[in-house]
Enzyme design. Sequence first.
Site, short mmCIF file in Angstrom:
data_model
loop_
_atom_site.label_atom_id
_atom_site.label_comp_id
_atom_site.label_asym_id
_atom_site.label_seq_id
_atom_site.Cartn_x
_atom_site.Cartn_y
_atom_site.Cartn_z
N LYS A 107 0.85 -1.18 0.00
CA LYS A 107 0.00 0.00 0.00
C LYS A 107 0.88 1.22 0.00
O LYS A 107 2.02 1.18 0.49
CB LYS A 107 -0.89 0.02 1.25
CG LYS A 107 -2.12 0.87 1.10
CD LYS A 107 -3.21 0.11 0.39
CE LYS A 107 -4.45 0.95 0.21
NZ LYS A 107 -5.56 0.11 -0.28
P1 NAD Z 1 -13.15 7.81 -2.48
O1 NAD Z 1 -12.15 8.83 -2.13
O2 NAD Z 1 -13.59 7.67 -3.90
O3 NAD Z 1 -14.48 8.00 -1.59
C1 NAD Z 1 -14.47 8.11 -0.21
C2 NAD Z 1 -15.85 8.58 0.22
O4 NAD Z 1 -15.91 8.64 1.66
C3 NAD Z 1 -16.20 10.00 -0.25
O5 NAD Z 1 -17.57 10.02 -0.62
C4 NAD Z 1 -15.97 10.86 0.97
O6 NAD Z 1 -16.74 12.06 0.98
C5 NAD Z 1 -16.42 9.89 2.05
N1 NAD Z 1 -15.93 10.26 3.38
C6 NAD Z 1 -14.70 10.72 3.71
N2 NAD Z 1 -14.65 10.96 5.03
C7 NAD Z 1 -15.87 10.66 5.52
C8 NAD Z 1 -16.45 10.72 6.80
N3 NAD Z 1 -15.75 11.15 7.84
N4 NAD Z 1 -17.73 10.31 6.93
C9 NAD Z 1 -18.44 9.88 5.86
N5 NAD Z 1 -17.96 9.80 4.63
C10 NAD Z 1 -16.69 10.20 4.47
O7 NAD Z 1 -12.57 6.42 -1.93
P2 NAD Z 1 -12.95 4.93 -2.37
O8 NAD Z 1 -12.01 4.51 -3.44
O9 NAD Z 1 -14.43 4.86 -2.58
O10 NAD Z 1 -12.53 4.12 -1.06
C11 NAD Z 1 -13.40 4.02 0.08
C12 NAD Z 1 -12.92 2.88 0.97
O11 NAD Z 1 -12.92 1.67 0.22
C13 NAD Z 1 -11.51 3.02 1.53
O12 NAD Z 1 -11.47 2.42 2.81
C14 NAD Z 1 -10.68 2.21 0.54
O13 NAD Z 1 -9.47 1.75 1.13
C15 NAD Z 1 -11.63 1.08 0.26
N6 NAD Z 1 -11.36 0.35 -0.98
C16 NAD Z 1 -11.38 1.00 -2.19
C17 NAD Z 1 -11.18 0.27 -3.35
C18 NAD Z 1 -11.28 0.89 -4.71
O14 NAD Z 1 -11.21 0.15 -5.69
N7 NAD Z 1 -11.46 2.20 -4.83
C19 NAD Z 1 -10.91 -1.10 -3.28
C20 NAD Z 1 -10.90 -1.73 -2.03
C21 NAD Z 1 -11.14 -0.98 -0.90
#
Ligand code: NAD
Length: 418
Positions: A107
């Site tokens: 990561k």
């Molecule tokens: P992103 O940046 O696209 O979206 C994150 C979302 O969370 C946004 O809508 C943001 O406004 C919201 N957010 C941030 N702080 C917040 C809070 N305090 N309360 C409520 N909402 C809040 O990120 P993502 O890619 O969607 O990733 C989200 C999670 O999923 C992370 O934990 C990431 O590690 C995990 N993840 C992502 C992927 C991927 O393919 N993108 C794959 C596996 C896991």
Amino acid sequence: MDYAEGVFYQNTIKIVEEAANVINCDPNVLERIKYPRRAIIVSVPVRMDDYRVKVFTGYRVQHSSTLGPFKGGIRYHQDVDLSEVAALAALMTFKCSLLSLPLGGAKGGVKVDPTKLSRTEKQNLTRRFTSEIGPFIGPSKDIPAPDVGTDPQTMAWLMDTYSQEQGYAQPSVVTGKPIEIGGSHGRMGSTGLGVIFTAEKALEKLGQKLSGATFSIQGFGNVGQHAALYGFQRGAKILAVSDVSGGIYSAAGLDIPDVIRYVSEHKVVKGYPKAEPISNEDLLTLKCDVLAPCALDGVIHDGNVDKLQTRVVVEGANGPCTATASRRLAERDILNVPDILANGGGVIVSYFEWVQSLAYFFWDEEQVNTKMKQIITNAFDRVWEMKTEKKVDMRTAAMATAVKRLEKAMLLRGLYPR
Ligand code: NAD
């Protein structure tokens, strides 16, 4: 900060130890998998728009390459630190192992609030960070991908910088790229789609169908938005969604394509006119069939776990439940599909993208989604078998399944030097 100091890292290791115990894991293997193989810390000087230079701190933690090249996302967030990145790197190792992928875990992250950067500043940051970690990444070494605060455009800059420094195009150095430069169909929505496939399997175990099931989804970024959309398209009723600005709720169910249109214009869900406002905290405790935390880690904790009114928690985010909250969910008979399984759709399709980029041969979206469904639902079945056989909760079962495959591979490869 030492990588082992953070609560998230300690929680992750606690889960690994419990799982290792369940399968009587070789103690030498357990000793090795508790530590990342290597952690790289870099300074990233960036020319800002006002011509001043600002230095940000970046990390790449490579946890294990026992099963194959390192693989894992890059996060831009103001709370990024070495320990968080190390925890996420370890989770990647176990996720790839659980999903039977030929990949290890890593990561990366930069401690920066990306919403405060202009497009040029973000590009400068990405290119210099790529250059700094350049010697440690590569198509057969370590393949980054997007995570919180990064997107396909960020991956395009990473691919371009790495390729410029190598002297020729290297699309397989990164996944989550735009389709035009070697990305895969289906990658954008893959994590959210995987959340829905695993939610459907979990509901099936409780004798309920996805169609008509009620959902509450925290986070409306890549994962949350796609989970909401694919759930909506399959007949689920999405009662509430939220982002950093707050949440929106509709007892009749939200029209998700309409909410997505609103967000693409206004950036956040706040102010969406056809729903009531709801706080992020109230969204978590809403009465629903499936709660999908898809934002950040640690949001379900001792302070709110007893207020949850859901049948299933499907972890779109990494580490959304603390270790004690996770145990409490099991005691309360709430089925908790853990992160390494529930959000595995993203890395599965990243794996497909890497294979396609290496082969310069591309598949259509239907092929991608069908193959992804097969891998993630097979993994769900293996976890369910472990859960039933060892009489443990799903998180322990998923980790035990992952540790078991890793243990076999590690014992086969042995220790160098002896
Ligand atoms: P992103 O940046 O696209 O979206 C994150 C979302 O969370 C946004 O809508 C943001 O406004 C919201 N957010 C941030 N702080 C917040 C809070 N305090 N309360 C409520 N909402 C809040 O990120 P993502 O890619 O969607 O990733 C989200 C999670 O999923 C992370 O934990 C990431 O590690 C995990 N993840 C992502 C992927 C991927 O393919 N993108 C794959 C596996 C896991």
